[in-house]
Design an enzyme around this catalytic site. Sequence first.
Site, PDB file in Angstrom:
ATOM      1  N   PHE A   1     -15.550   4.032   6.670  1.00 53.50           N
ATOM      2  CA  PHE A   1     -14.181   4.406   6.286  1.00 53.50           C
ATOM      3  C   PHE A   1     -13.929   4.305   4.782  1.00 53.50           C
ATOM      4  CE2 PHE A   1     -14.088  -0.090   7.633  1.00 53.50           C
ATOM      5  CZ  PHE A   1     -13.584  -0.710   6.492  1.00 53.50           C
TER       6      PHE A   1
ATOM      7  N   LYS B   1       0.819  -1.222   0.000  1.00 57.66           N
ATOM      8  CA  LYS B   1       0.000   0.000   0.000  1.00 57.66           C
ATOM      9  C   LYS B   1       0.857   1.277   0.000  1.00 57.66           C
ATOM     10  CE  LYS B   1      -4.043  -2.154   2.186  1.00 57.66           C
ATOM     11  NZ  LYS B   1      -5.025  -2.065   3.314  1.00 57.66           N
TER      12      LYS B   1
ATOM     13  N   HIS C   1      -2.324  -5.338   1.529  1.00 59.76           N
ATOM     14  CA  HIS C   1      -3.611  -6.023   1.319  1.00 59.76           C
ATOM     15  C   HIS C   1      -3.318  -7.481   0.995  1.00 59.76           C
ATOM     16  CE1 HIS C   1      -7.537  -7.121  -0.341  1.00 59.76           C
ATOM     17  NE2 HIS C   1      -6.844  -7.760  -1.260  1.00 59.76           N
TER      18      HIS C   1
ATOM     19  N   ASN D   1      -2.032   0.361   6.658  1.00 57.72           N
ATOM     20  CA  ASN D   1      -1.533  -0.886   7.255  1.00 57.72           C
ATOM     21  C   ASN D   1      -0.683  -1.723   6.281  1.00 57.72           C
ATOM     22  OD1 ASN D   1      -3.585  -1.800   5.676  1.00 57.72           O
ATOM     23  ND2 ASN D   1      -4.802  -2.693   7.317  1.00 57.72           N
TER      24      ASN D   1
ATOM     25  N   ARG E   1      -2.197 -14.234   4.745  1.00 54.56           N
ATOM     26  CA  ARG E   1      -2.944 -13.585   5.831  1.00 54.56           C
ATOM     27  C   ARG E   1      -2.173 -13.728   7.153  1.00 54.56           C
ATOM     28  NH1 ARG E   1      -7.213 -10.140   4.429  1.00 54.56           N
ATOM     29  NH2 ARG E   1      -7.366 -10.103   6.696  1.00 54.56           N
TER      30      ARG E   1
ATOM     31  N   THR F   1      -5.701  -6.660  10.894  1.00 48.04           N
ATOM     32  CA  THR F   1      -5.970  -5.406  10.176  1.00 48.04           C
ATOM     33  C   THR F   1      -5.402  -4.205  10.928  1.00 48.04           C
ATOM     34  OG1 THR F   1      -8.013  -6.405   9.358  1.00 48.04           O
ATOM     35  CG2 THR F   1      -7.808  -3.999   9.155  1.00 48.04           C
TER      36      THR F   1
ATOM     37  N   ARG G   1       2.297  -6.226   9.429  1.00 50.03           N
ATOM     38  CA  ARG G   1       1.593  -5.061   9.968  1.00 50.03           C
ATOM     39  C   ARG G   1       2.147  -4.660  11.335  1.00 50.03           C
ATOM     40  NH1 ARG G   1      -4.355  -6.820   7.651  1.00 50.03           N
ATOM     41  NH2 ARG G   1      -4.336  -5.520   5.784  1.00 50.03           N
TER      42      ARG G   1
HETATM   43  P1  GDP Z   1      -8.035  -6.530   5.773  1.00 50.67           P
HETATM   44  O1  GDP Z   1      -8.676  -7.668   5.009  1.00 50.67           O
HETATM   45  O2  GDP Z   1      -7.281  -6.999   6.979  1.00 50.67           O
HETATM   46  O3  GDP Z   1      -7.197  -5.632   4.878  1.00 50.67           O
HETATM   47  O4  GDP Z   1      -9.216  -5.629   6.379  1.00 50.67           O
HETATM   48  P2  GDP Z   1     -10.665  -5.246   5.778  1.00 50.67           P
HETATM   49  O5  GDP Z   1     -10.960  -6.038   4.536  1.00 50.67           O
HETATM   50  O6  GDP Z   1     -11.634  -5.329   6.901  1.00 50.67           O
HETATM   51  O7  GDP Z   1     -10.517  -3.703   5.432  1.00 50.67           O
HETATM   52  C1  GDP Z   1      -9.896  -3.291   4.225  1.00 50.67           C
HETATM   53  C2  GDP Z   1      -8.979  -2.134   4.532  1.00 50.67           C
HETATM   54  O8  GDP Z   1      -9.741  -1.019   4.964  1.00 50.67           O
HETATM   55  C3  GDP Z   1      -7.973  -2.365   5.666  1.00 50.67           C
HETATM   56  O9  GDP Z   1      -6.831  -3.084   5.284  1.00 50.67           O
HETATM   57  C4  GDP Z   1      -7.651  -0.946   6.071  1.00 50.67           C
HETATM   58  O10 GDP Z   1      -6.724  -0.350   5.158  1.00 50.67           O
HETATM   59  C5  GDP Z   1      -9.002  -0.266   5.929  1.00 50.67           C
HETATM   60  N1  GDP Z   1      -9.771  -0.291   7.186  1.00 50.67           N
HETATM   61  C6  GDP Z   1     -10.341  -1.372   7.803  1.00 50.67           C
HETATM   62  N2  GDP Z   1     -10.973  -1.020   8.931  1.00 50.67           N
HETATM   63  C7  GDP Z   1     -10.807   0.333   9.038  1.00 50.67           C
HETATM   64  C8  GDP Z   1     -11.245   1.304  10.003  1.00 50.67           C
HETATM   65  O11 GDP Z   1     -11.918   0.999  10.994  1.00 50.67           O
HETATM   66  N3  GDP Z   1     -10.875   2.620   9.767  1.00 50.67           N
HETATM   67  C9  GDP Z   1     -10.143   2.971   8.658  1.00 50.67           C
HETATM   68  N4  GDP Z   1      -9.819   4.280   8.476  1.00 50.67           N
HETATM   69  N5  GDP Z   1      -9.724   2.074   7.736  1.00 50.67           N
HETATM   70  C10 GDP Z   1     -10.036   0.790   7.930  1.00 50.67           C
HETATM   71 MG    MG Z   2     -10.092  -7.603   3.501  1.00 49.27          MG
END
Ligand code: GDP
Ligand code: MG
Length: 140
Positions: free
Chosen positions: A59, A11, A117, A114, A87, A93, A104
């Site tokens: 978000f 990212k 992806h 973070n 993962r 996350t 991370r």
């Molecule tokens: P991942 O699969 O671990 O990447 O997490 P998710 O699929 O739930 O979310 C996608 C991406 O959205 C994350 O990697 C973060 O960059 C962002 N994100 C997730 N949760 C939050 C949040 O609560 N606040 C903000 N600002 N960004 C978030």
């Molecule tokens: Mg995801």
Amino acid sequence: MAVTRTFSIIKPDATRRNLTGAVTKMLEEAGLRVVASKRIRMSREQAEGFYAVHKERPFFADLVAFMISGPVVVQVLEGEDAVKRNRDIMGATNPANADDGTIRKELAESIEANSVHGSDSEENAAIEIAYFFKPDEIVG
Ligand code: GDP
Ligand code: MG
């Protein structure tokens, strides 16, 4: 366990801090092989489409703005049980909740910035790979 593929993005927070190599090294040390890689700047449309599953989340707008704020490196990773392996090395996350030794925990800045992806299922891996790569761009 079969050799499979997953999709990864380094990212903008990581490319900005010149951590492309550091992230890739951690992926490789986890047993994943980079079989496709390109540095791109995502368009807004591309980022919105990629994260469409999150479009109702509070978000979403911030996430899209972050993902187009700088270059990213999109990658196809190959290895045994690649989706889970990736993962696991990514970590949770929110970097504050991520285990020691994960990308991370070691490198990320915040729950949004973070660093990486990774696809969350084999089905989504296939969809996400096809979103960014033509078959002949992947060399296993
Ligand atoms: P991942 O699969 O671990 O990447 O997490 P998710 O699929 O739930 O979310 C996608 C991406 O959205 C994350 O990697 C973060 O960059 C962002 N994100 C997730 N949760 C939050 C949040 O609560 N606040 C903000 N600002 N960004 C978030
Ligand atoms: Mg995801």
